[in-house]
Write an enzyme that holds these catalytic residues in place. Sequence first.
Site, mmCIF file in Angstrom:
data_model
loop_
_atom_site.group_PDB
_atom_site.id
_atom_site.type_symbol
_atom_site.label_atom_id
_atom_site.label_comp_id
_atom_site.label_asym_id
_atom_site.label_seq_id
_atom_site.Cartn_x
_atom_site.Cartn_y
_atom_site.Cartn_z
ATOM 1 N N PHE A 18 0.971 -0.787 0.063
ATOM 2 C CA PHE A 18 0.090 -0.635 0.078
ATOM 3 C C PHE A 18 0.930 0.679 0.161
ATOM 4 C CE2 PHE A 18 -2.477 3.381 2.300
ATOM 5 C CZ PHE A 18 -3.419 3.688 2.086
ATOM 6 N N LYS A 37 9.851 -5.182 -6.337
ATOM 7 C CA LYS A 37 9.858 -6.446 -5.678
ATOM 8 C C LYS A 37 10.841 -7.766 -5.932
ATOM 9 C CE LYS A 37 7.220 -8.716 -1.750
ATOM 10 N NZ LYS A 37 5.562 -7.991 -1.267
#
Length: 230
Positions: A18, A37
Amino acid sequence: MGQAFYVAGTGTDVGKTFFSCLFMAKYAESYGFRYWKPIQTGAVGTGDTELVQKTTDLPESYFLKPVYEFQTPASPHYASKQEGRILDPKFLLNELSKERKSNTLVEGAGGVFVPWTDDYLTIRGIGESNFPVVVIGSTELGTINHTLLTLDALTSRFVAVLGFYLVGPESSLQVDNAETIQRLGGAPCLGITNFPKQKLSPSEFISFTNNHFDTDRNVIDTLLNPEDEV
């Protein structure tokens, strides 16, 4: 010269992705930041890279592909063994080193003590990558303990901590949580953003971000002025 930084959570599902959506929606285009990521577990359906891209509606050029991607929703050390694949920390650190001087948000997998392998913890990788860290904590009950433990683990290993940011549902505790963590943890609070109350379209999310994220520019100004690292 750019400034890559590592987004570390106080635990799993605490709000790192988020925060990454908020940051990318607000600053990716204006400052050329990319999202990465390196280790993705539980990649059944939509992974975090796809989620951030879908939420922000940014082109693919703002995203780097994971180095390791596993379907098993578990710690990297377990997921890699379940799928018969080797996760090599040295190889991953070499890949991270290539991005050190670029504007890249690097989102971690789980908390800082999650094992990459049977004998190699995330926190060791953070330290050896030499990336400064933004710690993401929850707004809710329990975050003081979890965030202070994470900050202590990082700073005691001489990892540069830029500060912490709280995300989550609106809570009557969140202001005191932030003030207490900042007073006791030796790291500045960079801000608080609550989850939106309903699902938002990309354009609505960008508007939400502009109104509710990093309104004092603490995050971006700290990144652009690395001499202010704690």
